[in-house]
Scaffold this motif. Structure first.
Motif, PDB file in Angstrom:
ATOM      1  N   TYR A  99      10.189 -38.410 -53.183  1.00  0.00           N
ATOM      2  CA  TYR A  99       9.504 -39.359 -54.061  1.00  0.00           C
ATOM      3  C   TYR A  99       8.114 -38.856 -54.452  1.00  0.00           C
ATOM      4  O   TYR A  99       7.721 -38.934 -55.604  1.00  0.00           O
ATOM      5  CB  TYR A  99       9.403 -40.727 -53.382  1.00  0.00           C
ATOM      6  N   ALA A 100       7.369 -38.338 -53.485  1.00  0.00           N
ATOM      7  CA  ALA A 100       6.019 -37.848 -53.776  1.00  0.00           C
ATOM      8  C   ALA A 100       6.032 -36.397 -54.249  1.00  0.00           C
ATOM      9  O   ALA A 100       5.022 -35.902 -54.745  1.00  0.00           O
ATOM     10  CB  ALA A 100       5.144 -37.971 -52.529  1.00  0.00           C
ATOM     11  N   HIS A 101       7.164 -35.698 -54.093  1.00  0.00           N
ATOM     12  CA  HIS A 101       7.302 -34.302 -54.516  1.00  0.00           C
ATOM     13  C   HIS A 101       6.235 -33.413 -53.867  1.00  0.00           C
ATOM     14  O   HIS A 101       5.624 -32.577 -54.528  1.00  0.00           O
ATOM     15  CB  HIS A 101       7.250 -34.184 -56.044  1.00  0.00           C
ATOM     16  N   GLU A 102       6.003 -33.630 -52.592  1.00  0.00           N
ATOM     17  CA  GLU A 102       5.079 -32.784 -51.855  1.00  0.00           C
ATOM     18  C   GLU A 102       5.587 -32.621 -50.426  1.00  0.00           C
ATOM     19  O   GLU A 102       6.531 -33.296 -50.006  1.00  0.00           O
ATOM     20  CB  GLU A 102       3.673 -33.380 -51.865  1.00  0.00           C
ATOM     21  N   CYS A 103       4.972 -31.707 -49.690  1.00  0.00           N
ATOM     22  CA  CYS A 103       5.403 -31.430 -48.319  1.00  0.00           C
ATOM     23  C   CYS A 103       4.703 -32.378 -47.349  1.00  0.00           C
ATOM     24  O   CYS A 103       3.471 -32.487 -47.358  1.00  0.00           O
ATOM     25  CB  CYS A 103       5.098 -29.981 -47.955  1.00  0.00           C
ATOM     26  N   VAL A 104       5.488 -33.059 -46.553  1.00  0.00           N
ATOM     27  CA  VAL A 104       4.962 -34.009 -45.573  1.00  0.00           C
ATOM     28  C   VAL A 104       5.455 -33.607 -44.191  1.00  0.00           C
ATOM     29  O   VAL A 104       6.458 -32.897 -44.061  1.00  0.00           O
ATOM     30  CB  VAL A 104       5.405 -35.457 -45.911  1.00  0.00           C
ATOM     31  N   PRO A 105       4.765 -34.027 -43.127  1.00  0.00           N
ATOM     32  CA  PRO A 105       5.209 -33.669 -41.773  1.00  0.00           C
ATOM     33  C   PRO A 105       6.642 -34.117 -41.506  1.00  0.00           C
ATOM     34  O   PRO A 105       7.087 -35.154 -41.991  1.00  0.00           O
ATOM     35  CB  PRO A 105       4.219 -34.414 -40.869  1.00  0.00           C
ATOM     36  N   ASP A 106       7.355 -33.315 -40.727  1.00  0.00           N
ATOM     37  CA  ASP A 106       8.759 -33.583 -40.407  1.00  0.00           C
ATOM     38  C   ASP A 106       8.883 -33.921 -38.930  1.00  0.00           C
ATOM     39  O   ASP A 106       8.430 -33.164 -38.072  1.00  0.00           O
ATOM     40  CB  ASP A 106       9.601 -32.347 -40.740  1.00  0.00           C
ATOM     41  N   CYS A 107       9.484 -35.073 -38.636  1.00  0.00           N
ATOM     42  CA  CYS A 107       9.681 -35.508 -37.250  1.00  0.00           C
ATOM     43  C   CYS A 107      11.154 -35.555 -36.865  1.00  0.00           C
ATOM     44  O   CYS A 107      11.511 -36.195 -35.877  1.00  0.00           O
ATOM     45  CB  CYS A 107       9.047 -36.886 -37.037  1.00  0.00           C
ATOM     46  N   SER A 108      12.017 -34.922 -37.661  1.00  0.00           N
ATOM     47  CA  SER A 108      13.455 -35.044 -37.427  1.00  0.00           C
ATOM     48  C   SER A 108      13.898 -34.426 -36.098  1.00  0.00           C
ATOM     49  O   SER A 108      14.881 -34.864 -35.506  1.00  0.00           O
ATOM     50  CB  SER A 108      14.238 -34.391 -38.569  1.00  0.00           C
ATOM     51  N   GLU A 109      13.169 -33.403 -35.622  1.00  0.00           N
ATOM     52  CA  GLU A 109      13.582 -32.764 -34.368  1.00  0.00           C
ATOM     53  C   GLU A 109      13.197 -33.584 -33.152  1.00  0.00           C
ATOM     54  O   GLU A 109      13.825 -33.474 -32.104  1.00  0.00           O
ATOM     55  CB  GLU A 109      12.973 -31.363 -34.268  1.00  0.00           C
ATOM     56  N   SER A 110      12.160 -34.424 -33.269  1.00  0.00           N
ATOM     57  CA  SER A 110      11.725 -35.230 -32.124  1.00  0.00           C
ATOM     58  C   SER A 110      12.167 -36.683 -32.231  1.00  0.00           C
ATOM     59  O   SER A 110      12.077 -37.431 -31.254  1.00  0.00           O
ATOM     60  CB  SER A 110      10.195 -35.179 -31.995  1.00  0.00           C
ATOM     61  N   SER A 111      12.651 -37.087 -33.406  1.00  0.00           N
ATOM     62  CA  SER A 111      13.070 -38.469 -33.616  1.00  0.00           C
ATOM     63  C   SER A 111      14.391 -38.472 -34.375  1.00  0.00           C
ATOM     64  O   SER A 111      14.483 -37.868 -35.445  1.00  0.00           O
ATOM     65  CB  SER A 111      11.999 -39.239 -34.404  1.00  0.00           C
ATOM     66  N   PRO A 112      15.419 -39.147 -33.849  1.00  0.00           N
ATOM     67  CA  PRO A 112      16.738 -39.088 -34.491  1.00  0.00           C
ATOM     68  C   PRO A 112      16.764 -39.675 -35.898  1.00  0.00           C
ATOM     69  O   PRO A 112      17.577 -39.279 -36.725  1.00  0.00           O
ATOM     70  CB  PRO A 112      17.638 -39.883 -33.543  1.00  0.00           C
ATOM     71  N   ASP A 113      15.872 -40.635 -36.188  1.00  0.00           N
ATOM     72  CA  ASP A 113      15.838 -41.243 -37.520  1.00  0.00           C
ATOM     73  C   ASP A 113      14.587 -40.824 -38.287  1.00  0.00           C
ATOM     74  O   ASP A 113      14.148 -41.520 -39.200  1.00  0.00           O
ATOM     75  CB  ASP A 113      15.914 -42.765 -37.423  1.00  0.00           C
ATOM     76  N   ASN A 114      14.005 -39.670 -37.906  1.00  0.00           N
ATOM     77  CA  ASN A 114      12.826 -39.110 -38.577  1.00  0.00           C
ATOM     78  C   ASN A 114      11.675 -40.109 -38.629  1.00  0.00           C
ATOM     79  O   ASN A 114      11.045 -40.313 -39.659  1.00  0.00           O
ATOM     80  CB  ASN A 114      13.174 -38.610 -39.979  1.00  0.00           C
ATOM     81  N   CYS A 115      11.422 -40.718 -37.470  1.00  0.00           N
ATOM     82  CA  CYS A 115      10.269 -41.615 -37.288  1.00  0.00           C
ATOM     83  C   CYS A 115      10.327 -42.846 -38.186  1.00  0.00           C
ATOM     84  O   CYS A 115       9.316 -43.282 -38.740  1.00  0.00           O
ATOM     85  CB  CYS A 115       8.954 -40.859 -37.515  1.00  0.00           C
ATOM     86  N   ARG A 116      11.508 -43.416 -38.335  1.00  0.00           N
ATOM     87  CA  ARG A 116      11.598 -44.714 -39.011  1.00  0.00           C
ATOM     88  C   ARG A 116      10.911 -45.761 -38.143  1.00  0.00           C
ATOM     89  O   ARG A 116      10.966 -45.693 -36.924  1.00  0.00           O
ATOM     90  CB  ARG A 116      13.071 -45.064 -39.209  1.00  0.00           C
ATOM     91  N   ASN A 117      10.257 -46.708 -38.749  1.00  0.00           N
ATOM     92  CA  ASN A 117       9.448 -47.715 -38.050  1.00  0.00           C
ATOM     93  C   ASN A 117       8.231 -47.078 -37.388  1.00  0.00           C
ATOM     94  O   ASN A 117       7.723 -47.581 -36.382  1.00  0.00           O
ATOM     95  CB  ASN A 117      10.259 -48.477 -36.991  1.00  0.00           C
ATOM     96  N   GLY A 118       7.766 -45.970 -37.983  1.00  0.00           N
ATOM     97  CA  GLY A 118       6.585 -45.302 -37.456  1.00  0.00           C
ATOM     98  C   GLY A 118       5.978 -44.411 -38.511  1.00  0.00           C
ATOM     99  O   GLY A 118       6.420 -44.376 -39.658  1.00  0.00           O
TER     100      GLY A 118
END
Length: 399
Positions: A97-116
């Motif tokens: 949506y923003a077309h930019e690079c944002v931090p990725d939490c997929s390896e530490s969070s199964p839902d990529n830090c949903r609700n966070g």
């Protein structure tokens, strides 16, 4: 009106007093405009630099950018066989949506830090009234909800049978195992142990770490962490152990200085000195690009049929023909070309009413001269005349 005497002096004084006020007001307005503009530019520049901070460059085979069958792509990388592109650096992902690079939490969070909020690569900070559970997901806490338990009015969590409060947070419940789980194991259900994430059970050694892809000339000592045997190295940004070599050897590893061993589903390509994905029948004999093992991306005018790319004809070729090239039907045994028409029962090109078959296509009579007046078209028709002769009767002759 002119004044003289004391009245003139008073008028001049009032003018001098009022003048700086006007100048100051104009000056403030002008300076404010400049200040706002400069501040806006500075903010835009800082945002640009922040975005570029998480952008990295990578070279990929230029063949992946080819979209037309007869138009190979020349890359802009270190050689013409590579294209230089911008990608998000490790630990970051592209926000659609923003077309930019944002931090990725997929390896530490199964839902990529949903609700966070993902503060940095792998750093997930849960919103208020949420807490990270044993899998790294942000879940509700009391008084809203309590994992594997129920909330009391005082905000405490009471666990269901065979579950216990998490020792660290005491805000959610975890399954209880009567006996301690083994090495690299965790309690996944009441009375049931299984391998921790990143580990796989083996028949001889229990739960062992998994490295994907495999380590090559090394051993997997932790999830996706390789330790190389003596004499072998890991290149920057790679996790595979290999010999020192002069080859790119992507999707593989170097067995020696001049030999690249490709992984399953890939084959060595001399131009890129790397392993490119392999597809059956070369995506329909070159009608597309193999972008992953067994996965074709078809060129314009072609469509996927199973594992192949076949030409596409919007208009039906009829019962006695088949699509042999984009928007071109082939009639009969000789595959006489028929563009904008269909094949009849005598294996000839049948045109719609008002059109005439001209060499390889159906045309309206007023367009015949227009087609012949173009030099490039004349060259095309000369080639097609040779093809049509062979398709109709040329194959019957032995030249």
């Amino acid at each position: 009106m002119h004044f003289s005497g004391p009245l003139a002096v008073l008028t001049a004084l009032l003018t001098l007093v009022a003048l700086p006020v006007q100048i100051e007001a104009d000056s403030t307005e002008l300076y404010g405009d400049i200040e706002n503009t400069e501040y806006g530019d500075f903010e835009s520049l800082s945002q640009t630099r922040e975005r570029e901070q998480h952008l990295c460059h990578r070279e990929v085979p230029s063949v992946f950018f080819q979209t037309e069958r007869d138009s190979p792509v020349r890359g802009n990388g270190s050689t013409i066989y590579f294209h230089r592109i911008e990608v998000c650096c490790k630990g970051y992902r592209r926000d659609p949506y923003a077309h930019e690079c944002v931090p990725d939490c997929s390896e530490s969070s199964p839902d990529n830090c949903r609700n966070g909020f993902c503060r940095g690569p792998g750093v997930c900070e849960c919103f208020a009234e949420f807490v990270r559970n044993e899998h790294g997901a942000c879940i509700h806490t009391c008084p809203i909800a309590c994992q594997h338990g129920r909330c009391y009015l005082n905000g405490t969590c009471a666990c269901h049978q065979d579950f216990v409060l998490d020792e660290e947070t005491r805000q959610f419940c975890r399954p209880k195992c009567s006996q301690a789980c083994g090495t690299h194991e965790e309690c996944v259900a009441p009375g049931q142990c299984d391998c921790s994430p990143g580990y796989r059970r083996t028949s001889d050694l229990g739960c062992q770490p998994v490295c994907a892809p495999d380590c090559g000339f090394g051993k997997c000592v932790a999830p996706n962490q390789c330790e190389c045997f003596a004499g072998f190295i890991k290149r920057p940004n790679r996790n595979v152990c290999e010999a020192e070599c002069y080859l790119n050897c992507e999707n593989g590893f170097c067995e020696s200085r001049y030999k690249c061993h490709c992984r399953e589903g890939y084959r060595y390509n001399v131009n890129t000195t790397s392993c490119l994905p392999e597809c059956s029948d070369d995506c329909g004999q070159g009608n597309g690009v193999c972008i992953a093992p067994g996965v074709c991306r078809c060129f314009q005018g072609y469509e996927v049929h199973g594992a192949d790319c076949r030409p596409k004809c919007e208009r039906s070729c009829g019962k006695y023909g088949r699509c042999v090239a984009p928007e071109i039907c082939g009639c009969g045994q000789g595959q006489q070309h028929c563009r904008n028409g269909s094949c009849d029962d005598v294996e000839h090109c049948s045109c719609p009413p008002g059109e005439t078959h001209f060499i390889d296509r159906c045309l309206k009579s007023d367009r015949l001269s227009q087609q012949l007046n173009t030099g490039e078209k004349r060259k095309h028709f000369n080639r097609q005349l040779a093809y049509e002769f062979n398709a109709l009767i040329g194959r019957l002759f032995n030249f």
